[in-house]
Design an enzyme around this catalytic site. Structure first.
Site, PDB file in Angstrom:
ATOM      1  N   GLU A 296     -31.898 -36.538   6.327  1.00  9.02           N
ATOM      2  CA  GLU A 296     -32.952 -35.461   5.882  1.00  9.02           C
ATOM      3  C   GLU A 296     -33.149 -35.495   4.353  1.00  9.02           C
ATOM      4  OE1 GLU A 296     -32.850 -31.354   7.135  1.00  9.02           O
ATOM      5  OE2 GLU A 296     -31.804 -31.890   9.046  1.00  9.02           O
ATOM      6  N   LYS A 298     -33.051 -34.369   0.744  1.00 17.60           N
ATOM      7  CA  LYS A 298     -32.282 -33.182   0.066  1.00 17.60           C
ATOM      8  C   LYS A 298     -33.132 -32.804  -0.984  1.00 17.60           C
ATOM      9  CE  LYS A 298     -28.020 -31.855  -2.141  1.00 17.60           C
ATOM     10  NZ  LYS A 298     -28.519 -30.531  -2.850  1.00 17.60           N
ATOM     11  N   ARG A 303     -32.327 -22.306  -1.677  1.00 16.51           N
ATOM     12  CA  ARG A 303     -32.438 -22.328  -0.359  1.00 16.51           C
ATOM     13  C   ARG A 303     -32.690 -20.807  -0.109  1.00 16.51           C
ATOM     14  NH1 ARG A 303     -27.017 -24.119   2.563  1.00 16.51           N
ATOM     15  NH2 ARG A 303     -27.499 -23.881   4.612  1.00 16.51           N
ATOM     16  N   ARG A 318     -29.464 -17.431  -1.154  1.00 16.27           N
ATOM     17  CA  ARG A 318     -28.142 -17.901  -0.416  1.00 16.27           C
ATOM     18  C   ARG A 318     -26.957 -16.675  -0.871  1.00 16.27           C
ATOM     19  NH1 ARG A 318     -26.065 -23.328  -2.313  1.00 16.27           N
ATOM     20  NH2 ARG A 318     -24.330 -22.618  -1.742  1.00 16.27           N
ATOM     21  N   GLU A 348     -35.401 -25.081   2.631  1.00 16.38           N
ATOM     22  CA  GLU A 348     -35.048 -25.280   0.995  1.00 16.38           C
ATOM     23  C   GLU A 348     -36.856 -25.107   0.269  1.00 16.38           C
ATOM     24  OE1 GLU A 348     -32.413 -25.816  -0.580  1.00 16.38           O
ATOM     25  OE2 GLU A 348     -32.611 -26.696  -2.247  1.00 16.38           O
ATOM     26  N   PHE A 389     -35.181 -26.511   7.815  1.00 20.66           N
ATOM     27  CA  PHE A 389     -34.158 -27.400   8.147  1.00 20.66           C
ATOM     28  C   PHE A 389     -33.046 -27.012   9.133  1.00 20.66           C
ATOM     29  CE2 PHE A 389     -32.361 -26.050   3.823  1.00 20.66           C
ATOM     30  CZ  PHE A 389     -30.970 -25.790   4.330  1.00 20.66           C
ATOM     31  N   LYS A 471     -23.687 -34.516   1.824  1.00 20.36           N
ATOM     32  CA  LYS A 471     -24.823 -34.781   0.968  1.00 20.36           C
ATOM     33  C   LYS A 471     -24.481 -36.180   0.162  1.00 20.36           C
ATOM     34  CE  LYS A 471     -22.692 -31.567  -1.811  1.00 20.36           C
ATOM     35  NZ  LYS A 471     -22.367 -30.371  -2.425  1.00 20.36           N
TER      36      LYS A 471
HETATM   37  P1  AMP Z   1     -25.346 -28.611  -3.028  1.00 17.25           P
HETATM   38  O1  AMP Z   1     -26.169 -27.364  -3.659  1.00 17.25           O
HETATM   39  O2  AMP Z   1     -25.363 -29.753  -3.962  1.00 17.25           O
HETATM   40  O3  AMP Z   1     -23.983 -28.265  -2.562  1.00 17.25           O
HETATM   41  O4  AMP Z   1     -26.252 -29.189  -1.669  1.00 17.25           O
HETATM   42  C1  AMP Z   1     -26.729 -28.144  -0.664  1.00 17.25           C
HETATM   43  C2  AMP Z   1     -27.905 -27.620  -0.627  1.00 17.25           C
HETATM   44  O5  AMP Z   1     -28.793 -28.494  -0.643  1.00 17.25           O
HETATM   45  C3  AMP Z   1     -28.048 -26.569   0.406  1.00 17.25           C
HETATM   46  O6  AMP Z   1     -27.477 -25.463  -0.024  1.00 17.25           O
HETATM   47  C4  AMP Z   1     -29.556 -26.506   0.355  1.00 17.25           C
HETATM   48  O7  AMP Z   1     -30.014 -25.554  -0.619  1.00 17.25           O
HETATM   49  C5  AMP Z   1     -30.028 -27.910  -0.230  1.00 17.25           C
HETATM   50  N1  AMP Z   1     -30.650 -28.598   0.653  1.00 17.25           N
HETATM   51  C6  AMP Z   1     -31.786 -29.221   0.345  1.00 17.25           C
HETATM   52  N2  AMP Z   1     -32.505 -29.882   1.609  1.00 17.25           N
HETATM   53  C7  AMP Z   1     -31.661 -29.824   2.551  1.00 17.25           C
HETATM   54  C8  AMP Z   1     -31.839 -30.173   3.938  1.00 17.25           C
HETATM   55  N3  AMP Z   1     -32.733 -30.976   4.446  1.00 17.25           N
HETATM   56  N4  AMP Z   1     -30.683 -29.561   4.587  1.00 17.25           N
HETATM   57  C9  AMP Z   1     -29.839 -28.878   4.190  1.00 17.25           C
HETATM   58  N5  AMP Z   1     -29.647 -28.289   3.037  1.00 17.25           N
HETATM   59  C10 AMP Z   1     -30.717 -28.740   1.971  1.00 17.25           C
END
Ligand code: AMP
Length: 612
Positions: A296, A298, A303, A318, A348, A389, A471
C-alpha cells in the site's frame, strides 16, 4: 490512601534501577490500592495528574511554586529562589525548607492521595483574574499540611518533573503479582531450584530425562510459566482495549482472568493502533511479511481512528486526542461515504495540492490538528483526503481477529470512495519483487513516504509492533524525539530559542538525552515553523534556567534526521546523533510515542553492520 504511603513508594523506587525490584514495590502498592483510588494512583505513580493523551496540563511555572513554598514555610521567596539556583531542584528545596519549619510546628492534617490529586487537578482549571493567587493558595494549602518528603513530591508533581519512572511493562507485571499472588509464590519456590538445571530445561521433552522428583517439579513449573505468560498476554490485551491501568486492575480483581481475555473493543473508546517495523528494502519486506503480500502507499499524513455508531462520529489521533471538532470536513466525508451501522476504521489523513495531483508533506497540514478557530478557512487552504487502510470493528462486532484480506473486503463494502475526499488506501497484492518495486517507485513519485507491506492473513494487534506489516522508506530511519531543553539564541536571535535538547525514552519511559537540534528549522520558515513558534510554545513550559540554557517540560515531539548515531558520554542515553536536522513537528505524537533507546541501539548496530 495516605499520600505518605505513596511517597514512601516513590522513595523506594528511586533507590533501585532493577526492574524486578521496581515491579515488586509497585505490586505492594497495588495490593493496598482501593479500586476507587486506582485511577489516581496509577497516574500519580509516574507523576501525572492527567493521562498522557489528555490536552490538559497542570500548567504552573516554577515562580508560582516558589511563592507557594514561601507561604507555606514562612521563608522569603528570594531565599527560596537562591537555594533553587544552587541546586536546580525545586522539589529538594521544598523538602529542605519545610523541614526547617516542621521543627517548630507539627503538620496540620494528614494528606491523602485524593486531596493532593484534586488540588493539583484544580490548578489546571483556574484562569482569569486572580488566578495566580488562587493557584498559590491551593498549592500552599497542600504544602502546609505536608511532611518534608511529601512536599518534595508535591512540588515535583506540580512541576510535572517526577523522576521516578515506572515503565508500562513493570506496571502490568505488578498488576499480575498483586491480583494473582499465587504466581509469585510459584516463582519464589522456583528460586530454590538449582539454576543450572533450570537452564538445561529448555524444551519440555528434556524433562523426561530427569529423575522423578525433579520431573514433578519441572512439569508444574513449566505449566505455571505457561499460565503466567498467558496471564501477561491477557493483561496486555486488557490494557490495549481500555488504555487505562486502573480499569485493568478493576477487571483483574473482579472478573479475574476470563474477564481480562473477553474484554473487547468498543466504539468511542480509542484503541491503541497497530505499529509497523521497518524493512531495509522490498526483498527484506517479503522476507519478514511472507509472500504474497499486500503493498500500500505509505501516505505522509497523520493517523486518524474514526469511530461511528449511527449518526455519531468521532475522530481520534493515535494519541487518543479527540479531534472531531478540528475536522468537520472529515466528519462530513465519513457521513456521506461510509455505509455501516457501526464501525471503527484506521486511516491516514493526507493533504493535497489542489492544482496538481501531488500530495503535500505532513508539515504543511499538521497545523490543522491544533487549529481550534477559523476552521472553515483552514479547510479551504489545507484540504485533506482520508485514506482508509484498516477496520477494527464492524456492525457491533470486533474484527481485529479477522484476517487482513477479509478486513479489506469489509472496507470495500462500507467505503464508497470519492476522489480527494475519502479513499481506500491504494493497494496491490503481489509475490514478485519487480512488480513491488514498480509500485514502490510509483508511490514515491506521487509524493508518498514509501510503501507499507502487509501479511494477508494477519490479525490486527493493537499497540504492538509485530511483523504483520512493515514499512519501506528510502531514507535512514528518522527518530521522533522529545524536546527536553532549549538554548536562547545570540545577537539578533537573542529573543528566540534556537537550539533544542532532544531525548528518547528508555524502557521505563524515562527520557534520555541524545543531542541538540537547531538545523532545519530556518529552512521551513515558509511553512509556519519558526524559531518564534518554538519559543512561544516552549516558553510556558520552562522548568528551570541556567544562563542561556533552559529545561522544559517534555511535551513537544519532533522528527529528526541525522547522518549517523555515535556512542557518546555527553548525553544520558549514551548515544549522540551526528548532524541532527529538524524535519517536522509531530503534533500527532505524545512523549509516550517517541522513539525508544532500544530503537536507537538497534539502528546503531544496523549502521555498524553496514560499514563492515
Ligand atoms: P511510521 O510513523 O514511520 O512508523 O509509519 C507508520 C505510520 O504510517 C502509521 O502509523 C500510519 O500513520 C502511516 N501510514 C500511512 N499509510 C499507511 C498505510 N497504508 N497503512 C498503514 N499505515 C500507514
Amino acid at each position: 490512601m495516605d499520600y505518605f504511603t505513596l511517597v514512601e513508594i516513590y522513595e523506594r523506587l528511586t533507590k533501585t534501577s532493577k526492574r524486578l525490584e521496581k515491579t515488586a514495590i509497585v505490586a505492594e502498592l497495588f495490593t493496598e490500592t482501593k479500586i476507587e483510588e486506582a485511577d489516581k494512583i496509577t497516574l500519580m505513580l509516574n507523576g501525572r495528574i492527567f493521562p498522557e493523551w489528555s490536552e490538559e496540563k497542570i500548567g504552573v511555572a516554577a515562580r508560582l511554586i516558589i511563592k507557594a513554598i514561601a507561604v507555606a514555610s514562612g521563608i522569603s521567596a528570594e531565599k527560596i529562589e537562591m537555594e533553587w539556583k544552587k541546586t536546580g531542584d525545586l522539589g529538594s528545596v521544598a523538602e529542605k525548607v519545610i523541614t526547617k519549619k516542621k521543627q517548630a510546628t507539627l503538620f496540620s492534617h494528614k494528606l491523602t492521595v485524593t486531596k493532593v490529586f484534586s488540588n493539583l487537578q484544580k490548578l489546571a482549571t483556574i484562569s482569569g483574574e486572580g488566578a495566580v493567587d488562587q493557584k498559590v493558595q491551593l498549592l500552599a494549602e497542600l504544602l502546609t499540611s505536608a511532611s518534608p518528603l511529601e512536599a518534595k513530591y508535591i512540588v515535583r508533581t506540580a512541576l510535572e518533573e517526577m523522576r521516578v519512572g515506572v515503565g508500562e511493562g513493570s506496571i502490568r507485571d505488578a498488576i499480575a503479582w498483586s491480583c494473582f499472588p499465587r504466581f509469585v509464590q510459584l516463582f519464589d519456590d522456583a528460586k530454590d531450584i538449582d539454576e543450572t538445571k533450570c537452564k538445561k530445561i529448555e524444551a519440555i521433552e528434556e524433562i523426561d530425562k530427569l529423575d522423578k522428583k525433579d520431573k514433578l517439579f519441572f512439569v508444574s513449573e513449566l505449566q505455571a510459566r505457561e499460565a503466567y505468560n498467558k496471564l501477561i498476554t491477557a493483561l496486555d490485551h486488557a490494557y490495549n482495549m481500555t488504555n487505562e491501568f486502573s480499569q485493568v486492575i478493576a477487571i483483574a480483581r473482579a472478573k479475574r482472568y476470563k474477564g481480562l481475555t473477553t474484554l473487547d473493543i468498543e466504539p468511542f473508546r480509542p484503541v491503541q493502533v497497530m505499529l509497523y517495523q521497518k524493512a531495509k528494502d522490498i526483498k527484506d519486506a517479503f522476507a519478514i511479511v511472507g509472500k504474497p503480500a499486500a503493498f500500500e502507499y505509505k501516505y505522509d499524513g497523520f493517523r486518524i481512528e474514526c469511530h461511528i455508531v449511527g449518526d455519531k462520529i468521532k475522530l481520534y489521533t493515535r494519541n487518543f486526542v479527540d479531534v472531531t471538532k478540528q475536522f468537520p470536513d472529515v466528519v462530513d466525508a465519513v457521513r456521506k461515504h461510509v455505509r455501516c451501522e457501526s464501525c471503527i476504521f484506521d486511516s491516514e489523513v493526507v493533504g493535497f495540492n489542489t492544482n496538481t495531483t501531488q500530495y503535500v508533506p505532513f508539515q504543511q497540514i499538521s497545523q490543522r490538528i491544533r487549529r481550534k478557530y477559523d476552521i472553515a478557512e483552514a479547510i479551504k487552504k489545507l484540504p485533506v483526503e482520508v485514506n482508509v487502510f484498516d477496520v477494527l470493528y464492524y456492525n457491533g462486532k470486533s474484527v481485529i481477529d479477522t484476517p487482513f484480506h477479509e478486513r479489506r473486503a469489509i472496507l470495500s463494502k462500507i467505503i464508497h470512495p470519492k476522489d480527494r475526499v475519502i479513499l481506500l488506501s491504494r493497494i496491490m497484492v503481489t509475490d514478485k519483487i519487480e512488480d513491488a518495486n514498480k509500485f514502490y517507485n510509483e508511490a514515491l513519485d506521487k509524493g508518498n513516504e514509501g510503501v507499507m507491506v502487509k501479511n494477508l492473513e494477519a490479525v490486527y494487534k493493537p499497540g504492538s509492533r509485530v511483523g504483520f506489516g512493515v514499512k519501506v522508506k528510502p531514507v535512514m530511519e528518522s527518530l521522533d524525539v522529545a524536546i527536553v531543553g532549549a538554548e536562547w539564541g545570540e545577537g539578533k536571535r537573542a529573543k528566540w530559542m534556537t537550539s533544542f535538547a532532544v531525548a528518547v525514552r528508555d524502557d521505563d519511559g524515562k527520557l534520555m538525552t541524545i543531542g541538540k537540534v537547531g538545523t532545519g528549522i530556518k529552512e521551513l520558515e515558509g511553512e509556519g515553523v519558526t524559531f518564534k513558534y518554538f519559543t512561544d510554545v516552549l516558553k510556558d513550559d520552562i522548568i528551570e534556567g541556567k544562563g542561556v540554557e533552559v529545561k522544559v517540560h517534555p511535551r513537544m515531539v519532533i522528527e529528526v534526521h541525522y547522518e549517523e548515531i555515535q556512542k557518546s558520554p555527553t548525553y544520558t542515553s549514551g548515544y549522540a546523533l551526528r548532524f541532527p536536522r529538524f524535519i517536522r513537528l509531530r503534533e500527532d505524537k505524545g512523549i509516550k510515542n517517541c522513539s525508544t533507546l532500544s530503537q536507537v541501539e538497534e539502528l546503531y548496530k544496523e549502521q555498524r553492520g553496514r560499514k563492515i
